[in-house]
Scaffold this motif. Structure first.
Motif, mmCIF file in Angstrom:
data_model
loop_
_atom_site.group_PDB
_atom_site.id
_atom_site.type_symbol
_atom_site.label_atom_id
_atom_site.label_comp_id
_atom_site.label_asym_id
_atom_site.label_seq_id
_atom_site.Cartn_x
_atom_site.Cartn_y
_atom_site.Cartn_z
ATOM 1 N N VAL A 28 56.438 20.433 68.178
ATOM 2 C CA VAL A 28 57.816 20.049 68.510
ATOM 3 C C VAL A 28 58.132 18.665 67.958
ATOM 4 N N ASN A 29 57.226 17.716 68.178
ATOM 5 C CA ASN A 29 57.454 16.348 67.704
ATOM 6 C C ASN A 29 57.601 16.299 66.187
ATOM 7 N N THR A 30 56.770 17.084 65.498
ATOM 8 C CA THR A 30 56.845 17.119 64.039
ATOM 9 C C THR A 30 58.179 17.696 63.569
ATOM 10 N N LEU A 31 58.629 18.771 64.215
ATOM 11 C CA LEU A 31 59.906 19.375 63.849
ATOM 12 C C LEU A 31 61.069 18.423 64.149
ATOM 13 N N ALA A 36 65.212 14.790 62.080
ATOM 14 C CA ALA A 36 65.903 13.496 62.085
ATOM 15 C C ALA A 36 65.724 12.754 60.773
ATOM 16 N N MET A 37 64.494 12.719 60.254
ATOM 17 C CA MET A 37 64.199 11.922 59.069
ATOM 18 C C MET A 37 64.603 12.610 57.768
ATOM 19 N N VAL A 38 64.357 13.909 57.675
ATOM 20 C CA VAL A 38 64.558 14.637 56.418
ATOM 21 C C VAL A 38 65.899 15.366 56.402
ATOM 22 N N GLN A 39 66.185 16.102 57.484
ATOM 23 C CA GLN A 39 67.429 16.869 57.535
ATOM 24 C C GLN A 39 68.639 16.020 57.914
ATOM 25 N N GLY A 40 68.389 14.830 58.455
ATOM 26 C CA GLY A 40 69.490 13.933 58.805
ATOM 27 C C GLY A 40 70.274 14.359 60.032
ATOM 28 N N ILE A 41 69.665 15.123 60.928
ATOM 29 C CA ILE A 41 70.342 15.530 62.162
ATOM 30 C C ILE A 41 70.382 14.340 63.113
ATOM 31 N N ALA A 42 71.550 14.064 63.687
ATOM 32 C CA ALA A 42 71.675 12.952 64.631
ATOM 33 C C ALA A 42 70.734 13.187 65.816
ATOM 34 N N PRO A 43 69.967 12.168 66.246
ATOM 35 C CA PRO A 43 69.001 12.372 67.335
ATOM 36 C C PRO A 43 69.615 12.947 68.608
ATOM 37 N N ALA A 44 70.815 12.469 69.001
ATOM 38 C CA ALA A 44 71.429 12.969 70.230
ATOM 39 C C ALA A 44 71.772 14.455 70.105
ATOM 40 N N ARG A 45 72.283 14.867 68.940
ATOM 41 C CA ARG A 45 72.612 16.279 68.736
ATOM 42 C C ARG A 45 71.342 17.118 68.683
ATOM 43 N N LEU A 96 61.452 8.982 67.329
ATOM 44 C CA LEU A 96 60.840 9.823 66.296
ATOM 45 C C LEU A 96 61.620 9.775 64.981
ATOM 46 N N ALA A 97 62.881 9.362 65.049
ATOM 47 C CA ALA A 97 63.678 9.247 63.825
ATOM 48 C C ALA A 97 63.299 8.014 63.013
ATOM 49 N N HIS A 98 62.488 7.108 63.619
ATOM 50 C CA HIS A 98 62.227 5.831 62.939
ATOM 51 C C HIS A 98 60.755 5.432 62.873
ATOM 52 N N VAL A 99 59.929 5.934 63.784
ATOM 53 C CA VAL A 99 58.535 5.464 63.805
ATOM 54 C C VAL A 99 57.590 6.641 63.597
ATOM 55 N N PRO A 100 56.382 6.399 63.086
ATOM 56 C CA PRO A 100 55.421 7.483 62.860
ATOM 57 C C PRO A 100 55.041 8.177 64.164
ATOM 58 N N ILE A 101 54.697 9.452 64.061
ATOM 59 C CA ILE A 101 54.331 10.218 65.246
ATOM 60 C C ILE A 101 53.161 9.581 65.975
ATOM 61 N N TRP A 102 52.146 9.145 65.234
ATOM 62 C CA TRP A 102 50.948 8.615 65.880
ATOM 63 C C TRP A 102 51.282 7.416 66.760
ATOM 64 N N GLN A 103 52.209 6.566 66.309
ATOM 65 C CA GLN A 103 52.565 5.398 67.105
ATOM 66 C C GLN A 103 53.373 5.802 68.333
ATOM 67 N N ALA A 104 54.324 6.719 68.147
ATOM 68 C CA ALA A 104 55.171 7.151 69.256
ATOM 69 C C ALA A 104 54.360 7.837 70.347
ATOM 70 N N VAL A 262 52.308 16.350 57.227
ATOM 71 C CA VAL A 262 53.716 16.579 56.891
ATOM 72 C C VAL A 262 54.369 15.352 56.286
ATOM 73 N N PHE A 263 54.072 14.177 56.836
ATOM 74 C CA PHE A 263 54.780 12.964 56.414
ATOM 75 C C PHE A 263 53.896 11.957 55.672
ATOM 76 N N GLY A 264 52.597 12.195 55.673
ATOM 77 C CA GLY A 264 51.703 11.222 55.050
ATOM 78 C C GLY A 264 51.527 9.972 55.884
#
Length: 297
Positions: A28-31, A36-45, A96-104, A262-264
């Motif tokens: 889920v977190n990866t999707l 947010a990062m690749v598809q540009g979907i607004a986080p709230a939406r 998740l739109a701004h920081v790496p998954i591992w950090q979040a 997925v993101f490197g």
């Protein structure tokens, strides 16, 4: 899935469901991050559709168990609880739109520390010196991961910390409500109220949904969220929280692996130092709580 406890026993089955929940949440977190990062979907939406779709997948369960659970004398507390949970969801998705998954995911493990503080301040629980030491160690681990002294630090890294704080506040209200409400009531009101609250937050971004890649991504995210929620609820119905905690921490490994694939995103060595401090401290807190429950039983 109902045959798993019979095949392995409740303790092993609880561990299985907890690990499965961690793997599902990592997906889920990866999707969410990809949306947010690749598809540009607004986080709230994104958060609105994620939980609306998860709610739709949960409707059969609600139909079977939810009607009787709607009786409550604490609607205001339910609204406050869901408000805290929704704030946590929004901060989490924005993070998740701004920081790496591992950090979040490592920083979200600070939640038990915030729960301890909230229980002492608002529920008037008494915390021992050992618990305060665990809280201090956990926050030290969070500082190692945040590294505010580093040039790589950005304020966006604080969003998962805020999510942990709001989810902890929701947990504290949940604990308060368990004194007067049934588990069924707590579950039903969370599912019923979270989606409209997310909708109010997403109002300015709109609710547009296409049927291409973005739509498939949101559908998959909602389905996996519903499955993850079922898996974690199943785990806690089979085994104690203190026993399950080490298996819950396995989700960090899943998130790190998916983030790299997925993101490197490759975490620095400081992640494992900070994570070890947070995991050790949170596990100690749960063991302390379990010990106190057994002492009073």
């Amino acid at each position: 899935m109902t045959r798993i406890p019979n095949a392995f026993g409740p303790m092993a089955a609880g561990a299985f469901f907890m690990i499965a929940a961690g793997a599902l949440f990592a997906a889920v977190n990866t999707l969410v991050q990809y949306g947010a990062m690749v598809q540009g979907i607004a986080p709230a939406r994104l958060a609105f559709w994620q939980y609306l779709i998860a709610f739709c997948f949960s409707l059969p369960w609600l139909w079977a168990h939810g009607i009787a659970a709607l009786r409550t004398r604490a609607l205001g507390w339910h609204l406050l609880r869901v408000g805290f949970a929704a704030a946590g969801v929004q901060l989490w998705v924005a993070g998740l739109a701004h920081v790496p998954i591992w950090q979040a995911i490592a920083l979200i493990m600070l939640a038990p520390m915030f729960v301890t503080i909230g229980a002492v301040v608002f529920l008037r629980e008494v915390a021992s010196a050992q618990r305060w030491t665990a809280v201090a160690v956990g926050f030290a681990g969070g500082m190692v991961i945040l590294a505010p002294w580093s040039e790589a630090f950005t304020p966006h890294a604080l969003l998962p910390v805020g999510a942990a704080a709001f989810w902890a506040a929701s947990s504290v209200v949940t604990k308060f409500l368990t004194w007067r409400e049934t588990p069924e009531s707590l579950t039903v009101y969370l599912l019923l109220l979270l989606t409209p609250v997310n909708a109010a937050v997403a109002w300015g971004d709109g609710f547009g949904l296409d049927f291409g890649t973005s739509g498939l991504l949101l559908l998959s995210t909602g389905l996996l969220t519903a499955l993850a929620q079922y898996a974690i609820a199943r785990a806690y119905s089979l085994a104690d929280a203190a026993y399950l905690q080490p298996f819950d921490h396995v989700k960090l490994v899943f998130n790190v692996l998916l983030g790299a694939a997925v993101f490197g995103f490759y975490p620095p060595g400081s992640l494992w130092i900070g994570a070890a401090l947070i995991i050790g401290a949170s596990s100690w807190l749960l063991l302390q709580e379990e010990g106190e429950v057994e002492a009073t039983a």
